[in-house]
Design a protein around this motif. Structure first.
Motif, PDB file in Angstrom:
ATOM      1  N   ILE A   1      33.092   8.188 -46.500  1.00  0.00           N
ATOM      2  CA  ILE A   1      32.377   8.885 -45.423  1.00  0.00           C
ATOM      3  C   ILE A   1      31.205   8.038 -44.937  1.00  0.00           C
ATOM      4  O   ILE A   1      31.020   7.840 -43.728  1.00  0.00           O
ATOM      5  CB  ILE A   1      31.882  10.263 -45.912  1.00  0.00           C
ATOM      6  N   SER A   2      30.407   7.541 -45.876  1.00  0.00           N
ATOM      7  CA  SER A   2      29.235   6.754 -45.474  1.00  0.00           C
ATOM      8  C   SER A   2      29.653   5.453 -44.794  1.00  0.00           C
ATOM      9  O   SER A   2      29.040   5.035 -43.808  1.00  0.00           O
ATOM     10  CB  SER A   2      28.348   6.467 -46.683  1.00  0.00           C
ATOM     11  N   ALA A   3      30.711   4.810 -45.312  1.00  0.00           N
ATOM     12  CA  ALA A   3      31.169   3.554 -44.713  1.00  0.00           C
ATOM     13  C   ALA A   3      31.644   3.768 -43.284  1.00  0.00           C
ATOM     14  O   ALA A   3      31.428   2.934 -42.396  1.00  0.00           O
ATOM     15  CB  ALA A   3      32.289   2.945 -45.558  1.00  0.00           C
ATOM     16  N   SER A   4      32.304   4.913 -43.044  1.00  0.00           N
ATOM     17  CA  SER A   4      32.829   5.198 -41.699  1.00  0.00           C
ATOM     18  C   SER A   4      31.728   5.507 -40.692  1.00  0.00           C
ATOM     19  O   SER A   4      31.970   5.501 -39.486  1.00  0.00           O
ATOM     20  CB  SER A   4      33.819   6.358 -41.765  1.00  0.00           C
ATOM     21  N   MET A   5      30.506   5.763 -41.183  1.00  0.00           N
ATOM     22  CA  MET A   5      29.374   6.062 -40.314  1.00  0.00           C
ATOM     23  C   MET A   5      28.470   4.861 -40.087  1.00  0.00           C
ATOM     24  O   MET A   5      27.483   4.952 -39.356  1.00  0.00           O
ATOM     25  CB  MET A   5      28.555   7.212 -40.915  1.00  0.00           C
ATOM     26  N   LEU A   6      28.794   3.737 -40.712  1.00  0.00           N
ATOM     27  CA  LEU A   6      27.964   2.545 -40.565  1.00  0.00           C
ATOM     28  C   LEU A   6      28.159   1.918 -39.186  1.00  0.00           C
ATOM     29  O   LEU A   6      29.160   2.147 -38.513  1.00  0.00           O
ATOM     30  CB  LEU A   6      28.298   1.525 -41.662  1.00  0.00           C
ATOM     31  N   ARG A   7      27.209   1.089 -38.805  1.00  0.00           N
ATOM     32  CA  ARG A   7      27.308   0.390 -37.530  1.00  0.00           C
ATOM     33  C   ARG A   7      26.597  -0.952 -37.647  1.00  0.00           C
ATOM     34  O   ARG A   7      25.922  -1.213 -38.655  1.00  0.00           O
ATOM     35  CB  ARG A   7      26.705   1.236 -36.409  1.00  0.00           C
ATOM     36  N   PRO A   8      26.734  -1.808 -36.637  1.00  0.00           N
ATOM     37  CA  PRO A   8      26.041  -3.104 -36.696  1.00  0.00           C
ATOM     38  C   PRO A   8      24.547  -2.935 -36.948  1.00  0.00           C
ATOM     39  O   PRO A   8      23.908  -2.053 -36.376  1.00  0.00           O
ATOM     40  CB  PRO A   8      26.313  -3.698 -35.313  1.00  0.00           C
ATOM     41  N   GLY A   9      24.021  -3.758 -37.832  1.00  0.00           N
ATOM     42  CA  GLY A   9      22.621  -3.632 -38.234  1.00  0.00           C
ATOM     43  C   GLY A   9      22.482  -3.048 -39.623  1.00  0.00           C
ATOM     44  O   GLY A   9      21.437  -3.164 -40.253  1.00  0.00           O
TER      45      GLY A   9
END
Length: 285
Positions: free
Chosen positions: A171-179
Motif C-alpha cells: 500500500i505504501s509503495a503504491s502511494m510513493l512518487r518522485p522525491g
C-alpha cells in the motif's frame, strides 16, 4: 583470491562444501596453527580424509599446492583472529559462548568493513539527503533493521516509516512518487513479496536503496545497491551477523545524512537529546 584471508575464505565456503572438503575445513578451522605447520599426511589423518581430498580442497581455495596453502594459513594467523573459535557446541560453558560469539562477531564485521563499497555509501547518502520521505522495508531479522532505521528519523531529518506487513508495504509503495525514497533490507535478496514491493516503488518513481548480502534478484530495481558481505555461519547457535552488519550500515547512513545537513540540523538533534536526558534525570519514563 590469493590476497584474501584464507581462514575467512574457508569459513565463508563451509555451507557449500561436500563432505570430504567440509571435514578438511573443520580440521583447519579447529586448529589453524596446526594446519600451518603440519604435513599433508598429518592433516589428512586429522580430517579423516585422503590426501587427494586435501589437495583438491587446497586447489578449490586457489592454492597452487599444499605448501602455498600452509603459507596462506600462516599469513591469516598474522592478519587477525581466525574464525575457528566461532564454532559452538553443546558442551560450551556460557563463558566460552561469550568469547566465541564476541570473536566471531568482531571478525565478521571486520570482513564486512573491508568489503564495503564506499562509493555506494556515498550515492545512498545523496539519495537520502534529497528524499522528501523515506520508507524502510524488511522482513524477519531485516525487519528489525528497518525498525531501527525508522527510530533514527531525527538523524535523517525527514519523515520515516518502517512497515513489516507485506500488505502495508505494498500500500505504501503504491502511494510513493518522485522525491520519495525507499530503503529495502534483505540479506538474501530473494524474498518474492519484498521484490514486488520494491518493483512497485521503483515504477512509482521513488528512488530505491537496497541493502543486501550479494548481487541478488532484488537489486534489479535498485538505484543504489549496498552489498553487505558477511561471514554468515550456518551453525544454529550463531547470531545473525547479517543483521548486525546491516545495523552498522544504517548507522553509517543516518549519521552521514545528519552531518551533511549541517550545523542547524545537528543543533536540533542536540536539543532533542537534551530533552531526553532531562526526562531520564527526572525519573519520567
Amino acid at each position: 583470491m590469493t590476497d584474501q584471508n584464507i581462514i575467512e575464505l574457508i569459513e565463508r565456503s563451509r555451507p557449500g562444501l561436500r563432505r570430504g572438503s567440509l571435514l578438511v575445513a573443520d580440521a583447519v578451522l579447529a586448529d589453524p596453527a596446526f594446519a600451518a605447520n603440519t604435513s599433508l599426511a598429518e592433516l589428512s589423518a586429522r580430517a579423516g580424509v585422503s590426501e587427494p581430498t586435501v589437495l583438491r580442497f587446497c586447489a578449490a581455495l586457489g592454492c597452487e599446492g599444499f605448501t602455498q596453502f600452509k603459507l596462506r594459513v600462516a599469513q591469516s594467523l598474522v592478519l587477525g583472529a581466525p574464525m575457528a573459535h566461532s564454532l559452538l557446541t553443546q558442551e560450551d560453558a556460557p563463558s566460552v559462548v561469550a568469547t566465541k560469539i564476541f570473536d566471531h562477531t568482531i571478525t565478521s564485521l571486520d570482513w564486512t568493513r573491508k568489503a564495503l563499497d564506499r562509493g555506494a555509501i556515498d550515492r545512498a547518502v545523496q539519495v537520502l539527503l534529497e528524499a522528501r520521505r523515506i520508507e524502510f522495508y524488511g522482513y524477519g531479522a531485516s525487519g528489525v533493521v528497518a525498525i531501527d532505521a525508522q527510530q533514527k528519523f531525527p538523524l535523517f531529518g525527514v519523515p520515516c516509516t518502517a512497515n513489516q506487513d507485506s500488505h502495508q508495504q505494498l500500500i505504501s509503495a503504491s502511494m510513493l512518487r518522485p522525491g520519495d525514497a525507499v530503503v529495502a533490507i534483505s540479506n538474501t535478496g530473494t524474498t518474492r513479496s519484498l521484490i514486488e514491493v520494491v518493483r512497485v516503488a521503483h515504477e512509482r518513481g521513488a528512488r530505491v536503496v537496497v541493502i543486501t548480502g550479494s548481487d541478488s534478484p532484488i537489486v534489479q530495481f535498485a538505484d543504489v545497491t549496498i552489498i553487505v558481505e558477511t561471514l554468515e555461519n550456518t551453525n544454529i547457535y550463531t547470531p545473525t551477523i547479517s543483521r548486525l552488519a546491516a545495523l552498522v550500515v544504517i548507522d553509517i547512513l543516518s549519521t552521514s545524512v545528519a552531518l551533511q545537513r549541517g550545523p542547524a540540523h545537528l543543533a536540533e538533534i542536540q536539543d532533542m537529546k537534551k530533552y531526553l536526558a532531562e526526562k531520564r534525570v527526572s525519573g519520567i519514563i
